[in-house]
Design a protein around this motif. Structure first.
Motif, PDB file in Angstrom:
ATOM      1  N   ALA A 148      27.072  33.557 -51.352  1.00 39.13           N
ATOM      2  CA  ALA A 148      27.579  34.935 -51.244  1.00 39.13           C
ATOM      3  C   ALA A 148      28.314  34.806 -49.751  1.00 39.13           C
ATOM      4  O   ALA A 148      27.721  34.964 -48.697  1.00 39.13           O
ATOM      5  N   PRO A 149      29.646  34.697 -49.494  1.00 40.59           N
ATOM      6  CA  PRO A 149      30.392  35.166 -48.361  1.00 40.59           C
ATOM      7  C   PRO A 149      30.452  36.603 -48.145  1.00 40.59           C
ATOM      8  O   PRO A 149      30.038  37.387 -49.081  1.00 40.59           O
ATOM      9  N   SER A 150      30.701  37.426 -46.937  1.00 37.46           N
ATOM     10  CA  SER A 150      30.791  38.738 -46.816  1.00 37.46           C
ATOM     11  C   SER A 150      32.031  39.026 -47.897  1.00 37.46           C
ATOM     12  O   SER A 150      32.954  38.549 -48.122  1.00 37.46           O
ATOM     13  N   ALA A 151      31.767  40.477 -48.591  1.00 43.46           N
ATOM     14  CA  ALA A 151      32.461  40.623 -49.684  1.00 43.46           C
ATOM     15  C   ALA A 151      33.713  41.528 -48.935  1.00 43.46           C
ATOM     16  O   ALA A 151      34.086  42.521 -49.665  1.00 43.46           O
ATOM     17  N   ASN A 152      34.792  40.802 -48.270  1.00 43.73           N
ATOM     18  CA  ASN A 152      35.865  41.173 -47.814  1.00 43.73           C
ATOM     19  C   ASN A 152      36.970  40.384 -48.127  1.00 43.73           C
ATOM     20  O   ASN A 152      36.651  39.387 -48.356  1.00 43.73           O
ATOM     21  N   ARG A 153      38.189  41.036 -48.134  1.00 47.05           N
ATOM     22  CA  ARG A 153      39.351  40.065 -48.287  1.00 47.05           C
ATOM     23  C   ARG A 153      39.390  39.147 -46.901  1.00 47.05           C
ATOM     24  O   ARG A 153      39.000  39.495 -45.926  1.00 47.05           O
ATOM     25  N   TYR A 154      39.916  37.782 -47.166  1.00 50.13           N
ATOM     26  CA  TYR A 154      39.892  37.043 -45.978  1.00 50.13           C
ATOM     27  C   TYR A 154      40.319  37.489 -44.747  1.00 50.13           C
ATOM     28  O   TYR A 154      41.582  38.040 -44.791  1.00 50.13           O
ATOM     29  N   GLY A 155      39.773  37.379 -43.583  1.00 47.75           N
ATOM     30  CA  GLY A 155      40.180  37.925 -42.412  1.00 47.75           C
ATOM     31  C   GLY A 155      39.883  39.498 -41.990  1.00 47.75           C
ATOM     32  O   GLY A 155      40.318  39.638 -41.024  1.00 47.75           O
ATOM     33  N   ARG A 156      39.370  40.019 -42.893  1.00 42.00           N
ATOM     34  CA  ARG A 156      39.036  41.430 -42.726  1.00 42.00           C
ATOM     35  C   ARG A 156      37.751  41.783 -42.252  1.00 42.00           C
ATOM     36  O   ARG A 156      36.847  40.973 -42.362  1.00 42.00           O
ATOM     37  N   ILE A 157      37.267  43.132 -41.983  1.00 40.86           N
ATOM     38  CA  ILE A 157      36.057  43.440 -41.470  1.00 40.86           C
ATOM     39  C   ILE A 157      34.880  43.418 -42.684  1.00 40.86           C
ATOM     40  O   ILE A 157      35.336  43.883 -43.999  1.00 40.86           O
ATOM     41  N   SER A 158      33.896  42.812 -42.628  1.00 41.70           N
ATOM     42  CA  SER A 158      32.861  42.818 -43.467  1.00 41.70           C
ATOM     43  C   SER A 158      32.499  44.005 -43.931  1.00 41.70           C
ATOM     44  O   SER A 158      32.477  45.080 -43.092  1.00 41.70           O
ATOM     45  N   PRO A 159      32.138  44.536 -45.236  1.00 42.49           N
ATOM     46  CA  PRO A 159      31.627  45.580 -45.638  1.00 42.49           C
ATOM     47  C   PRO A 159      30.278  45.896 -45.577  1.00 42.49           C
ATOM     48  O   PRO A 159      29.408  44.942 -45.922  1.00 42.49           O
TER      49      PRO A 159
END
Ligand code: TXA
Ligand code: MG
Length: 352
Positions: A148-159
Protein backbone atom coordinates in the motif's frame (compact mmCIF):
# COMPACT_ATOMS: atom_id res chain seq x y z
CA UNK A 1 13.20 -10.46 25.95
CA UNK A 2 9.42 -10.86 26.10
CA UNK A 3 7.59 -11.54 22.87
CA UNK A 4 7.09 -8.34 20.87
CA UNK A 5 3.59 -6.93 21.43
CA UNK A 6 2.60 -7.48 17.83
CA UNK A 7 3.70 -11.16 17.90
CA UNK A 8 1.38 -12.10 20.75
CA UNK A 9 -1.90 -13.56 19.49
CA UNK A 10 -3.65 -10.89 17.43
CA UNK A 11 -5.69 -8.47 19.45
CA UNK A 12 -9.10 -8.19 17.82
CA UNK A 13 -9.64 -4.62 16.56
CA UNK A 14 -12.64 -2.93 18.18
CA UNK A 15 -15.07 -2.30 15.33
CA UNK A 16 -18.79 -1.92 14.86
CA UNK A 17 -20.57 -4.81 13.10
CA UNK A 18 -20.82 -2.62 10.00
CA UNK A 19 -17.10 -1.74 9.99
CA UNK A 20 -16.20 -5.40 10.44
CA UNK A 21 -18.40 -6.29 7.45
CA UNK A 22 -16.69 -3.58 5.39
CA UNK A 23 -13.29 -4.96 6.35
CA UNK A 24 -14.49 -8.45 5.33
CA UNK A 25 -15.59 -7.08 1.97
CA UNK A 26 -12.23 -5.32 1.49
CA UNK A 27 -10.32 -8.53 2.34
CA UNK A 28 -12.41 -10.45 -0.22
CA UNK A 29 -11.73 -7.84 -2.91
CA UNK A 30 -7.98 -8.02 -2.17
CA UNK A 31 -8.08 -11.83 -2.31
CA UNK A 32 -9.62 -11.66 -5.78
CA UNK A 33 -6.92 -9.29 -7.10
CA UNK A 34 -8.73 -5.97 -6.50
CA UNK A 35 -7.41 -2.67 -5.13
CA UNK A 36 -8.84 -0.87 -2.10
CA UNK A 37 -8.43 2.60 -0.54
CA UNK A 38 -7.35 1.79 3.02
CA UNK A 39 -7.24 4.18 5.99
CA UNK A 40 -4.15 4.14 8.20
CA UNK A 41 -3.10 6.43 11.05
CA UNK A 42 -0.64 8.26 8.76
CA UNK A 43 -2.32 8.69 5.36
CA UNK A 44 -4.69 6.58 3.25
CA UNK A 45 -3.05 3.76 1.32
CA UNK A 46 -3.93 2.09 -1.97
CA UNK A 47 -3.95 -1.60 -1.04
CA UNK A 48 -3.38 -4.75 -3.09
CA UNK A 49 -2.30 -8.34 -2.41
CA UNK A 50 1.50 -8.01 -2.21
CA UNK A 51 1.92 -11.55 -3.57
CA UNK A 52 -0.24 -11.05 -6.67
CA UNK A 53 1.69 -9.44 -9.58
CA UNK A 54 -1.47 -8.45 -11.48
CA UNK A 55 -2.96 -6.77 -8.41
CA UNK A 56 0.32 -4.92 -7.73
CA UNK A 57 0.39 -3.80 -11.37
CA UNK A 58 -3.05 -2.24 -10.85
CA UNK A 59 -1.61 -0.04 -8.05
CA UNK A 60 1.02 1.36 -10.41
CA UNK A 61 -1.56 1.92 -13.16
CA UNK A 62 -4.05 3.66 -10.84
CA UNK A 63 -1.37 5.93 -9.34
CA UNK A 64 0.42 6.43 -12.67
CA UNK A 65 3.58 5.68 -10.73
CA UNK A 66 6.82 4.55 -12.41
CA UNK A 67 7.06 0.78 -12.00
CA UNK A 68 10.59 0.77 -10.54
CA UNK A 69 9.46 2.56 -7.35
CA UNK A 70 9.22 0.14 -4.40
CA UNK A 71 6.13 -0.31 -2.21
CA UNK A 72 5.64 -0.75 1.55
CA UNK A 73 4.20 -4.13 2.57
CA UNK A 74 1.74 -3.83 5.47
CA UNK A 75 1.48 -6.64 8.03
CA UNK A 76 -0.64 -7.36 11.12
CA UNK A 77 1.74 -9.52 13.15
CA UNK A 78 5.44 -8.97 13.79
CA UNK A 79 6.21 -12.65 13.05
CA UNK A 80 5.32 -11.94 9.41
CA UNK A 81 8.61 -9.99 9.10
CA UNK A 82 10.35 -13.31 8.44
CA UNK A 83 8.05 -14.01 5.46
CA UNK A 84 9.31 -10.86 3.72
CA UNK A 85 12.81 -10.15 5.07
CA UNK A 86 16.04 -12.05 5.67
CA UNK A 87 19.10 -11.43 7.89
CA UNK A 88 16.84 -9.48 10.26
CA UNK A 89 18.99 -7.58 12.79
CA UNK A 90 18.11 -7.46 16.50
CA UNK A 91 17.42 -3.75 16.23
CA UNK A 92 14.56 -4.47 13.80
CA UNK A 93 12.77 -6.60 16.42
CA UNK A 94 13.42 -3.92 19.03
CA UNK A 95 11.88 -1.25 16.82
CA UNK A 96 8.90 -3.46 15.94
CA UNK A 97 8.36 -4.14 19.65
CA UNK A 98 8.56 -0.46 20.50
CA UNK A 99 6.59 1.14 17.66
CA UNK A 100 4.30 -1.37 15.88
CA UNK A 101 1.48 -1.03 15.26
CA UNK A 102 2.52 2.51 14.42
CA UNK A 103 3.96 5.07 11.97
CA UNK A 104 7.33 3.40 11.39
CA UNK A 105 8.47 1.61 8.23
CA UNK A 106 11.51 -0.66 8.41
CA UNK A 107 13.73 -1.28 5.38
CA UNK A 108 15.33 -4.72 5.60
CA UNK A 109 17.00 -7.19 3.27
CA UNK A 110 14.32 -8.88 1.19
CA UNK A 111 13.46 -12.55 1.53
CA UNK A 112 13.70 -14.71 -1.59
CA UNK A 113 10.38 -14.98 -3.34
CA UNK A 114 9.32 -11.36 -2.83
CA UNK A 115 8.05 -9.93 -6.12
CA UNK A 116 10.42 -7.57 -7.94
CA UNK A 117 7.41 -5.31 -8.51
CA UNK A 118 7.25 -4.78 -4.71
CA UNK A 119 10.94 -4.01 -4.20
CA UNK A 120 11.48 -2.14 -7.45
CA UNK A 121 14.08 -4.81 -8.19
CA UNK A 122 16.17 -3.77 -5.16
CA UNK A 123 17.56 -6.14 -2.55
CA UNK A 124 15.53 -4.50 0.24
CA UNK A 125 11.92 -4.54 1.41
CA UNK A 126 9.85 -1.95 3.31
CA UNK A 127 7.55 -3.27 6.10
CA UNK A 128 5.13 -1.77 8.59
CA UNK A 129 2.15 -2.59 10.82
CA UNK A 130 -0.28 0.36 10.76
CA UNK A 131 -2.09 1.54 13.89
CA UNK A 132 -5.66 1.75 12.60
CA UNK A 133 -8.43 -0.60 13.68
CA UNK A 134 -10.04 -0.88 10.24
CA UNK A 135 -6.70 -1.48 8.49
CA UNK A 136 -5.72 -4.08 11.08
CA UNK A 137 -9.03 -5.88 10.65
CA UNK A 138 -8.54 -6.00 6.86
CA UNK A 139 -4.96 -7.24 7.36
CA UNK A 140 -6.06 -9.93 9.82
CA UNK A 141 -8.97 -11.12 7.70
CA UNK A 142 -6.84 -11.10 4.55
CA UNK A 143 -4.04 -12.88 6.42
CA UNK A 144 -1.06 -12.01 4.20
CA UNK A 145 0.99 -8.92 3.33
CA UNK A 146 -0.76 -5.97 1.71
CA UNK A 147 1.20 -3.57 -0.52
CA UNK A 148 0.00 0.00 0.00
CA UNK A 149 1.59 3.21 -1.23
CA UNK A 150 -0.18 6.47 -0.36
CA UNK A 151 -3.46 6.59 -2.33
CA UNK A 152 -2.64 9.66 -4.44
CA UNK A 153 -1.70 9.98 -8.06
CA UNK A 154 2.07 10.02 -8.56
CA UNK A 155 3.72 13.21 -7.31
CA UNK A 156 0.58 14.56 -5.61
CA UNK A 157 -0.31 15.18 -1.97
CA UNK A 158 -1.12 12.11 0.15
CA UNK A 159 -4.82 11.72 1.04
CA UNK A 160 -5.87 11.97 4.69
CA UNK A 161 -9.58 11.20 4.22
CA UNK A 162 -11.68 8.75 2.19
CA UNK A 163 -13.02 11.69 0.19
CA UNK A 164 -9.47 12.66 -0.84
CA UNK A 165 -8.89 9.10 -2.13
CA UNK A 166 -12.03 9.24 -4.27
CA UNK A 167 -10.94 12.66 -5.53
CA UNK A 168 -7.49 11.29 -6.46
CA UNK A 169 -8.33 7.89 -7.89
CA UNK A 170 -12.09 7.83 -8.61
CA UNK A 171 -13.25 4.69 -10.39
CA UNK A 172 -9.75 3.22 -10.59
CA UNK A 173 -10.28 1.66 -7.12
CA UNK A 174 -12.72 -1.15 -6.35
CA UNK A 175 -13.60 0.12 -2.85
CA UNK A 176 -12.62 2.97 -0.54
CA UNK A 177 -12.95 2.18 3.16
CA UNK A 178 -13.85 5.22 5.24
CA UNK A 179 -11.87 5.21 8.47
CA UNK A 180 -12.28 8.91 9.18
CA UNK A 181 -9.54 11.54 9.14
CA UNK A 182 -6.01 10.19 9.66
CA UNK A 183 -4.86 10.73 13.25
CA UNK A 184 -1.25 11.57 12.28
CA UNK A 185 -1.71 13.14 8.85
CA UNK A 186 1.73 12.68 7.26
CA UNK A 187 3.51 9.53 6.08
CA UNK A 188 5.41 7.09 8.33
CA UNK A 189 9.03 7.50 9.33
CA UNK A 190 11.17 5.25 7.11
CA UNK A 191 14.25 3.70 8.71
CA UNK A 192 16.84 1.83 6.68
CA UNK A 193 18.46 -1.04 8.61
CA UNK A 194 20.27 -2.66 5.66
CA UNK A 195 23.69 -1.07 6.16
CA UNK A 196 24.28 -2.10 9.77
CA UNK A 197 23.48 1.46 10.86
CA UNK A 198 20.11 3.02 11.57
CA UNK A 199 19.27 5.68 8.97
CA UNK A 200 16.14 7.77 8.53
CA UNK A 201 15.17 7.93 4.84
CA UNK A 202 11.95 9.86 5.47
CA UNK A 203 11.20 11.72 8.73
CA UNK A 204 7.79 11.22 10.37
CA UNK A 205 6.02 11.04 13.72
CA UNK A 206 8.68 8.66 15.10
CA UNK A 207 11.72 10.88 15.50
CA UNK A 208 15.46 10.15 15.69
CA UNK A 209 15.20 10.71 19.45
CA UNK A 210 12.39 8.11 19.75
CA UNK A 211 14.50 5.62 17.78
CA UNK A 212 17.57 6.20 19.91
CA UNK A 213 15.59 5.93 23.16
CA UNK A 214 14.05 2.61 22.07
CA UNK A 215 17.28 1.00 20.83
CA UNK A 216 20.21 2.81 22.41
CA UNK A 217 21.54 3.17 18.86
CA UNK A 218 22.30 6.65 17.48
CA UNK A 219 20.80 7.52 14.11
CA UNK A 220 23.40 7.75 11.33
CA UNK A 221 23.29 10.64 8.86
CA UNK A 222 21.05 9.96 5.86
CA UNK A 223 22.70 8.89 2.63
CA UNK A 224 21.90 10.86 -0.51
CA UNK A 225 18.54 9.52 -1.72
CA UNK A 226 18.36 7.49 -4.90
CA UNK A 227 15.85 8.16 -7.64
CA UNK A 228 13.76 5.22 -6.50
CA UNK A 229 12.72 6.85 -3.25
CA UNK A 230 9.95 9.07 -4.59
CA UNK A 231 9.05 10.19 -1.09
CA UNK A 232 12.43 11.85 -0.93
CA UNK A 233 12.25 13.75 -4.20
CA UNK A 234 11.49 17.46 -4.31
CA UNK A 235 8.47 17.23 -6.55
CA UNK A 236 6.64 15.16 -3.95
CA UNK A 237 4.05 16.41 -1.50
CA UNK A 238 3.39 19.34 -3.84
CA UNK A 239 0.03 20.96 -4.48
CA UNK A 240 -0.60 22.63 -7.84
CA UNK A 241 -0.05 26.03 -6.23
CA UNK A 242 3.51 27.27 -5.89
CA UNK A 243 4.63 27.03 -2.25
CA UNK A 244 6.98 29.54 -0.69
CA UNK A 245 8.25 28.85 2.84
CA UNK A 246 9.16 31.84 4.98
CA UNK A 247 9.78 32.89 8.57
CA UNK A 248 6.80 34.55 10.37
CA UNK A 249 8.35 38.00 9.90
CA UNK A 250 8.51 37.62 6.10
CA UNK A 251 4.89 36.62 5.44
CA UNK A 252 3.58 40.03 4.41
CA UNK A 253 6.58 40.81 2.20
CA UNK A 254 6.17 37.49 0.38
CA UNK A 255 2.39 37.97 -0.03
CA UNK A 256 3.10 41.40 -1.48
CA UNK A 257 5.60 39.89 -3.91
CA UNK A 258 2.96 37.53 -5.33
CA UNK A 259 0.37 40.32 -5.45
CA UNK A 260 2.64 42.49 -7.55
CA UNK A 261 3.04 39.52 -9.90
CA UNK A 262 -0.78 39.39 -10.13
CA UNK A 263 -0.98 35.96 -8.48
CA UNK A 264 -3.74 34.84 -6.10
CA UNK A 265 -2.10 33.88 -2.82
CA UNK A 266 -3.04 32.35 0.55
CA UNK A 267 -1.12 31.99 3.81
CA UNK A 268 -0.61 28.64 5.56
CA UNK A 269 0.35 29.04 9.22
CA UNK A 270 -0.50 28.15 12.77
CA UNK A 271 -0.83 31.73 14.02
CA UNK A 272 -2.87 34.32 12.15
CA UNK A 273 -0.40 36.76 10.57
CA UNK A 274 -1.13 40.22 11.93
CA UNK A 275 -1.92 42.86 9.29
CA UNK A 276 -2.75 40.22 6.66
CA UNK A 277 -4.95 41.91 4.04
CA UNK A 278 -8.54 40.63 4.45
CA UNK A 279 -8.56 39.63 0.78
CA UNK A 280 -5.85 37.01 1.43
CA UNK A 281 -7.25 33.63 2.57
CA UNK A 282 -5.71 32.20 5.71
CA UNK A 283 -5.21 28.41 5.70
CA UNK A 284 -5.06 27.71 9.42
CA UNK A 285 -2.89 24.80 10.57
CA UNK A 286 -4.30 24.92 14.11
CA UNK A 287 -2.35 24.87 17.34
CA UNK A 288 0.13 22.29 18.56
CA UNK A 289 2.59 20.51 16.32
CA UNK A 290 0.55 17.28 16.07
CA UNK A 291 -2.56 19.18 15.00
CA UNK A 292 -0.49 21.00 12.34
CA UNK A 293 0.60 17.61 10.95
CA UNK A 294 -3.04 16.45 10.87
CA UNK A 295 -4.10 19.59 8.96
CA UNK A 296 -1.27 20.24 6.52
CA UNK A 297 -2.27 18.08 3.53
CA UNK A 298 -5.95 18.95 3.92
CA UNK A 299 -5.11 22.66 3.79
CA UNK A 300 -2.80 22.29 0.77
CA UNK A 301 -5.64 20.48 -1.01
CA UNK A 302 -8.04 23.28 -0.09
CA UNK A 303 -5.62 25.80 -1.58
CA UNK A 304 -5.82 23.92 -4.88
CA UNK A 305 -9.63 23.81 -4.70
CA UNK A 306 -9.64 27.57 -4.14
CA UNK A 307 -7.55 27.92 -7.29
CA UNK A 308 -4.73 29.73 -5.50
CA UNK A 309 -1.61 30.29 -7.60
CA UNK A 310 0.67 30.55 -4.57
CA UNK A 311 0.83 29.60 -0.89
CA UNK A 312 3.06 31.41 1.57
CA UNK A 313 3.77 28.84 4.30
CA UNK A 314 5.28 29.55 7.69
CA UNK A 315 7.56 26.70 8.74
CA UNK A 316 6.33 24.97 11.92
CA UNK A 317 8.62 24.60 14.93
CA UNK A 318 11.31 21.94 14.72
CA UNK A 319 9.97 19.85 17.62
CA UNK A 320 8.69 16.26 17.45
CA UNK A 321 6.79 15.68 14.22
CA UNK A 322 7.59 19.31 13.32
CA UNK A 323 10.88 18.11 11.83
CA UNK A 324 8.96 15.96 9.33
CA UNK A 325 6.42 18.71 8.67
CA UNK A 326 9.21 21.12 7.80
CA UNK A 327 10.67 18.48 5.49
CA UNK A 328 7.34 18.07 3.65
CA UNK A 329 6.77 21.82 3.32
CA UNK A 330 10.29 22.38 2.01
CA UNK A 331 9.73 19.67 -0.57
CA UNK A 332 6.33 21.14 -1.48
CA UNK A 333 8.26 24.36 -2.09
CA UNK A 334 10.75 22.48 -4.28
CA UNK A 335 13.56 23.26 -1.83
CA UNK A 336 14.67 19.68 -1.42
CA UNK A 337 16.33 18.41 1.69
CA UNK A 338 16.63 20.02 5.08
CA UNK A 339 19.87 21.82 4.29
CA UNK A 340 18.42 24.50 1.98
CA UNK A 341 17.97 28.07 3.14
CA UNK A 342 14.52 29.56 3.74
CA UNK A 343 13.57 33.19 3.22
CA UNK A 344 14.12 34.92 6.55
CA UNK A 345 15.85 31.97 8.23
CA UNK A 346 19.50 31.37 8.89
CA UNK A 347 20.26 27.66 8.58
CA UNK A 348 20.44 26.31 12.14
CA UNK A 349 22.14 23.19 13.44
CA UNK A 350 18.76 21.49 13.48
CA UNK A 351 18.31 22.29 9.81
CA UNK A 352 21.50 20.68 8.62
O1 TXA B 1 2.67 6.15 6.06
C1 TXA B 1 3.02 5.51 5.08
O2 TXA B 1 4.15 5.01 4.96
C2 TXA B 1 1.98 5.31 3.96
C3 TXA B 1 0.85 4.43 4.52
C4 TXA B 1 -0.18 4.11 3.46
O3 TXA B 1 1.39 3.27 5.08
N1 TXA B 1 2.57 4.74 2.80
C5 TXA B 1 3.40 5.44 2.00
O4 TXA B 1 3.81 4.73 0.88
O5 TXA B 1 3.76 6.59 2.23
P1 TXA B 1 4.51 5.43 -0.40
O6 TXA B 1 4.72 4.34 -1.38
O7 TXA B 1 3.70 6.58 -0.83
O8 TXA B 1 5.88 5.88 0.17
C6 TXA B 1 6.78 4.87 0.56
C7 TXA B 1 8.18 5.33 0.37
C8 TXA B 1 8.53 5.64 -1.06
O9 TXA B 1 9.29 6.83 -1.05
C9 TXA B 1 9.36 4.46 -1.48
O10 TXA B 1 10.31 4.78 -2.46
C10 TXA B 1 10.02 4.09 -0.18
O11 TXA B 1 9.00 4.24 0.77
N2 TXA B 1 10.43 2.68 -0.19
C11 TXA B 1 9.65 1.60 -0.32
N3 TXA B 1 10.39 0.47 -0.35
C12 TXA B 1 11.67 0.89 -0.21
C13 TXA B 1 12.92 0.21 -0.18
N4 TXA B 1 13.00 -1.10 -0.30
N5 TXA B 1 14.04 0.95 -0.05
C14 TXA B 1 13.98 2.30 0.05
N6 TXA B 1 12.83 3.00 0.03
C15 TXA B 1 11.70 2.30 -0.12
MG1 MG C 1 3.46 8.46 -1.42
Amino acid sequence: MTAPAASRPDKRPVLSTRQFAEATQAAAILASGGIVGLPTETVYGLAADASNPQAVARIFAAKQRPTDHPLIVHLHNVNQISDWASEIPRVAWQLAEAFWPGPLTLILRRASGVLDAITGGQESIALRIPRHELALSVLQQFGRGIAAPSANRYGRISPTSAEHVREELGDAVDLVLDGGACSIGIESTIVDLCSGALRILRPGAITAEHLRAATGVAVAPAMPAGPRSPGTSNSHYAPSARVSVVSPTHVLKEVEKFHTMGWSVGVLSSIYPSDLPTSVPWLSLGFGINEQARQVYRRLREADHMGLAAIVAVLPEDIGIGHALRDRLRRAAGLGDLSTTIVGYRPSAADS
